[in-house]
Design a protein around this motif. Structure first.
Motif, short mmCIF file in Angstrom:
data_model
loop_
_atom_site.label_atom_id
_atom_site.label_comp_id
_atom_site.label_asym_id
_atom_site.label_seq_id
_atom_site.Cartn_x
_atom_site.Cartn_y
_atom_site.Cartn_z
N GLY A 13 0.94 -1.13 -0.01
CA GLY A 13 0.09 -0.03 0.14
C GLY A 13 0.74 0.87 -0.04
O GLY A 13 1.91 1.31 0.16
N LEU A 14 -0.37 2.30 -0.21
CA LEU A 14 0.61 3.79 -0.01
C LEU A 14 0.23 4.68 0.57
O LEU A 14 -1.31 4.68 0.14
N PRO A 37 -2.15 1.19 -12.35
CA PRO A 37 -1.02 -0.40 -12.24
C PRO A 37 -1.77 -0.22 -10.99
O PRO A 37 -0.16 0.26 -10.03
N GLY A 38 -1.65 -2.02 -10.68
CA GLY A 38 -1.79 -2.29 -9.70
C GLY A 38 -2.89 -2.09 -8.04
O GLY A 38 -2.63 -2.75 -6.87
N VAL A 39 -3.11 -0.95 -8.64
CA VAL A 39 -4.51 -0.75 -7.22
C VAL A 39 -5.49 -1.67 -7.34
O VAL A 39 -6.53 -1.50 -8.53
N GLU A 58 4.83 -3.76 -7.50
CA GLU A 58 6.20 -2.84 -7.09
C GLU A 58 5.80 -1.86 -6.87
O GLU A 58 5.02 -0.71 -7.04
N LEU A 59 6.63 -0.73 -4.98
CA LEU A 59 5.54 -0.07 -4.67
C LEU A 59 6.44 1.39 -5.73
O LEU A 59 5.58 2.26 -5.75
N ALA A 60 7.72 1.69 -5.95
CA ALA A 60 8.22 2.58 -6.37
C ALA A 60 7.84 2.72 -7.60
O ALA A 60 7.75 3.45 -8.06
N SER A 61 7.16 1.03 -8.83
CA SER A 61 6.76 1.99 -9.87
C SER A 61 5.13 3.49 -9.98
O SER A 61 4.93 4.02 -10.10
N VAL A 66 1.91 7.83 -9.20
CA VAL A 66 1.20 9.02 -8.38
C VAL A 66 1.71 10.33 -8.33
O VAL A 66 1.49 11.57 -8.45
N GLU A 67 3.09 10.18 -8.28
CA GLU A 67 3.81 11.30 -8.56
C GLU A 67 3.77 12.55 -9.44
O GLU A 67 4.47 13.44 -10.00
N GLU A 68 3.64 11.40 -11.13
CA GLU A 68 2.92 12.77 -11.80
C GLU A 68 2.32 12.88 -12.50
O GLU A 68 1.64 13.81 -13.25
N LEU A 69 1.23 12.33 -11.55
CA LEU A 69 -0.59 12.84 -11.87
C LEU A 69 -0.42 14.63 -11.69
O LEU A 69 0.07 14.79 -10.57
N GLU A 70 -1.20 15.11 -12.40
CA GLU A 70 -1.60 16.37 -12.43
C GLU A 70 -2.71 16.93 -12.44
O GLU A 70 -3.78 17.18 -12.37
N VAL A 71 -2.70 17.11 -10.83
CA VAL A 71 -4.44 17.43 -9.61
C VAL A 71 -4.01 18.74 -8.89
O VAL A 71 -3.05 18.65 -8.29
N ARG A 72 -4.83 18.92 -9.38
CA ARG A 72 -4.81 21.07 -9.27
C ARG A 72 -6.24 20.75 -7.95
O ARG A 72 -7.14 20.54 -8.40
#
Length: 208
Positions: A13-14, A37-39, A58-61, A66-72
């Protein structure tokens, strides 16, 4: 831009930490829409969104995606997961106190509660209980100084920025402004919970 702190949650989990519930709702919507993916599940809470992953993912992938999502922050939320109308009899024992605390009349409290849709932000302390956010900000009131030992099922209340409906009799300290006959939890229903995270809730005055 919403930039959550992304923390490992065990090995499957994250946990995404954000500033407030408004950001939780937007971020959870974005994660559902992104089909990460994988969620397996997206589980919102008051200040966090938990991503439950398939074993072996793989948690890192997932973290990179997630870190690349652009959420405003403040952008329009995704289409609600459903819309539920809840008729309410506004005769709660704390209606007058809420009016006093907010500086509104009792009629204005009712109008504010029914005047705009709420969103199910996350589930709560009992099966079927949902924390509803996004209502009129004038209705933000503190919990009661002393909790009641018994609150009837169907009681509609306010606490902080949230509104909620007690699914069964239980102790509680929310400010009670009304009651509904809507059944929040039915184990024979599929799904049992009437209110799912992301759903829209519209309160109406019963009988109108």
């Amino acid at each position: 831009m919403i930039t959550p702190a992304v923390l490992p949650y065990g090995d499957a989990g994250l946990l995404l930490e954000v500033a407030d519930t408004a950001e939780v709702v937007v971020l959870a919507d974005a994660c559902r829409a992104a089909d990460l993916p994988g969620v397996l599940d997206v589980v919102p809470a008051a200040r966090t969104v938990l991503l439950v992953l398939e074993p072996g993912t793989e948690l890192a992938s997932v973290r990179r995606v997630v870190e690349e999502l652009e959420v405003r922050a403040g952008e329009g939320a995704a289409a609600p997961a459903g819309s539920i109308e809840i008729p309410v009899v506004y005769d709660g024992p704390d209606l007058a106190e809420v009016a006093r605390l907010t500086g509104l009349s009792e009629a204005d409290v009712v109008a504010a509660h029914t005047g705009r849709p709420w969103r199910v932000a996350f589930g709560g302390f009992a099966p079927g209980f949902a924390y509803l956010s996004g209502g009129d900000p004038r209705l933000a009131v503190a919990r009661r100084d002393e909790a009641r030992t018994a609150v009837p099922a169907g009681s509609v209340g306010l606490a902080g920025e949230f509104s909620g409906i007690y699914p069964r009799p239980s102790p509680g300290g929310w400010q009670l402004i009304g009651r509904t006959d809507s059944v929040l939890w039915d184990s024979d229903r599929d799904p049992p919970a009437l209110l799912a995270p992301g759903a829209e809730v519209r309160f109406t005055v019963a009988g109108t």
